[in-house]
Design a protein around this motif. Sequence first.
Motif, PDB file in Angstrom:
ATOM      1  N   ARG A 128     -14.490  -3.415  -6.088  1.00  0.00           N
ATOM      2  CA  ARG A 128     -14.491  -1.964  -6.296  1.00  0.00           C
ATOM      3  C   ARG A 128     -13.610  -1.185  -5.317  1.00  0.00           C
ATOM      4  O   ARG A 128     -13.703   0.031  -5.242  1.00  0.00           O
ATOM      5  N   ILE A 129     -12.740  -1.850  -4.580  1.00  0.00           N
ATOM      6  CA  ILE A 129     -11.873  -1.128  -3.655  1.00  0.00           C
ATOM      7  C   ILE A 129     -10.731  -0.445  -4.408  1.00  0.00           C
ATOM      8  O   ILE A 129     -10.259   0.608  -4.016  1.00  0.00           O
ATOM      9  N   CYS A 130     -10.299  -1.028  -5.526  1.00  0.00           N
ATOM     10  CA  CYS A 130      -9.212  -0.408  -6.277  1.00  0.00           C
ATOM     11  C   CYS A 130      -9.681   0.173  -7.603  1.00  0.00           C
ATOM     12  O   CYS A 130      -8.932   0.880  -8.264  1.00  0.00           O
ATOM     13  N   SER A 131     -10.911  -0.089  -8.013  1.00  0.00           N
ATOM     14  CA  SER A 131     -11.377   0.445  -9.282  1.00  0.00           C
ATOM     15  C   SER A 131     -12.144   1.752  -9.123  1.00  0.00           C
ATOM     16  O   SER A 131     -12.449   2.410 -10.110  1.00  0.00           O
ATOM     17  N   SER A 132     -12.450   2.143  -7.903  1.00  0.00           N
ATOM     18  CA  SER A 132     -13.120   3.419  -7.675  1.00  0.00           C
ATOM     19  C   SER A 132     -12.565   4.038  -6.391  1.00  0.00           C
ATOM     20  O   SER A 132     -11.754   3.444  -5.703  1.00  0.00           O
ATOM     21  N   LYS A 133     -13.009   5.231  -6.089  1.00  0.00           N
ATOM     22  CA  LYS A 133     -12.501   5.937  -4.912  1.00  0.00           C
ATOM     23  C   LYS A 133     -12.929   5.214  -3.632  1.00  0.00           C
ATOM     24  O   LYS A 133     -14.093   4.853  -3.465  1.00  0.00           O
ATOM     25  N   TYR A 134     -11.978   5.010  -2.735  1.00  0.00           N
ATOM     26  CA  TYR A 134     -12.257   4.329  -1.474  1.00  0.00           C
ATOM     27  C   TYR A 134     -12.940   5.303  -0.528  1.00  0.00           C
ATOM     28  O   TYR A 134     -12.421   6.382  -0.235  1.00  0.00           O
TER      29      TYR A 134
ATOM     30  N   LYS B 241     -13.373   3.878   6.054  1.00  0.00           N
ATOM     31  CA  LYS B 241     -12.410   4.402   7.021  1.00  0.00           C
ATOM     32  C   LYS B 241     -11.011   3.978   6.588  1.00  0.00           C
ATOM     33  O   LYS B 241     -10.757   2.810   6.346  1.00  0.00           O
ATOM     34  N   HIS B 242     -10.110   4.932   6.502  1.00  0.00           N
ATOM     35  CA  HIS B 242      -8.774   4.647   5.988  1.00  0.00           C
ATOM     36  C   HIS B 242      -7.962   3.764   6.927  1.00  0.00           C
ATOM     37  O   HIS B 242      -7.030   3.102   6.500  1.00  0.00           O
TER      38      HIS B 242
ATOM     39  N   PHE C 187       0.828  -1.191   0.000  1.00  0.00           N
ATOM     40  CA  PHE C 187       0.000   0.000   0.000  1.00  0.00           C
ATOM     41  C   PHE C 187       0.865   1.243   0.000  1.00  0.00           C
ATOM     42  O   PHE C 187       2.009   1.219   0.449  1.00  0.00           O
ATOM     43  N   ALA C 188       0.286   2.335  -0.486  1.00  0.00           N
ATOM     44  CA  ALA C 188       0.942   3.639  -0.417  1.00  0.00           C
ATOM     45  C   ALA C 188      -0.130   4.702  -0.239  1.00  0.00           C
ATOM     46  O   ALA C 188      -1.273   4.524  -0.670  1.00  0.00           O
TER      47      ALA C 188
ATOM     48  N   LYS D 232      -7.070  -3.827   6.167  1.00  0.00           N
ATOM     49  CA  LYS D 232      -7.881  -4.971   6.595  1.00  0.00           C
ATOM     50  C   LYS D 232      -8.851  -5.385   5.493  1.00  0.00           C
ATOM     51  O   LYS D 232      -9.045  -6.578   5.241  1.00  0.00           O
ATOM     52  N   ASN D 233      -9.458  -4.391   4.843  1.00  0.00           N
ATOM     53  CA  ASN D 233     -10.375  -4.701   3.747  1.00  0.00           C
ATOM     54  C   ASN D 233      -9.643  -5.391   2.603  1.00  0.00           C
ATOM     55  O   ASN D 233     -10.148  -6.350   2.016  1.00  0.00           O
ATOM     56  N   TRP D 234      -8.436  -4.917   2.281  1.00  0.00           N
ATOM     57  CA  TRP D 234      -7.668  -5.535   1.204  1.00  0.00           C
ATOM     58  C   TRP D 234      -7.270  -6.957   1.554  1.00  0.00           C
ATOM     59  O   TRP D 234      -7.298  -7.850   0.712  1.00  0.00           O
ATOM     60  N   ARG D 235      -6.876  -7.189   2.785  1.00  0.00           N
ATOM     61  CA  ARG D 235      -6.503  -8.545   3.194  1.00  0.00           C
ATOM     62  C   ARG D 235      -7.710  -9.488   3.116  1.00  0.00           C
ATOM     63  O   ARG D 235      -7.580 -10.644   2.719  1.00  0.00           O
TER      64      ARG D 235
END
Length: 130
Positions: free
Chosen positions: A91-97, A100-101, A10-11, A106-109
């Motif tokens: 849709r976590i990487c194809s649109s604006k997240y 909660k940052h 992540f970045a 955790k969502n990605w995992r």
Amino acid sequence: MTGLIKGISFAVGTVHDFQMFKNQSFEMAKDITILADLGFLGIQKIHGNSIIPHKKSKYKPLTEQQKDENKKQASKRVMIEHINRDCKIFRICSSKYRGKHKNYDKNWRLITAIVNLKRTTRNLKMTEFN
């Protein structure tokens, strides 16, 4: 080979994949072969065992042998694109997240676990469980 997600990175903000690769905190084993696209020009200086496609220029077109090599590399890299597609369904990487940052990793995992589960169980049949 089923093509599972082994790790994620992540970045903060908009960062190119190659920049994240250069800034990674862990050492990658030298015997691992990296199949990259043309967005990773210069990766061979960092990781000697990496393969990128031949680049076509306006004044120097590709030979038939170079085109064949590019097609073979692309057929191996297509599995990665299928994994990207499986992740983009969520849709976590194809649109604006918009969540909660603090929960982004955790969502990605969780998504990678679901994608890995899907990819490992897609060839199973119900008769194998009886």
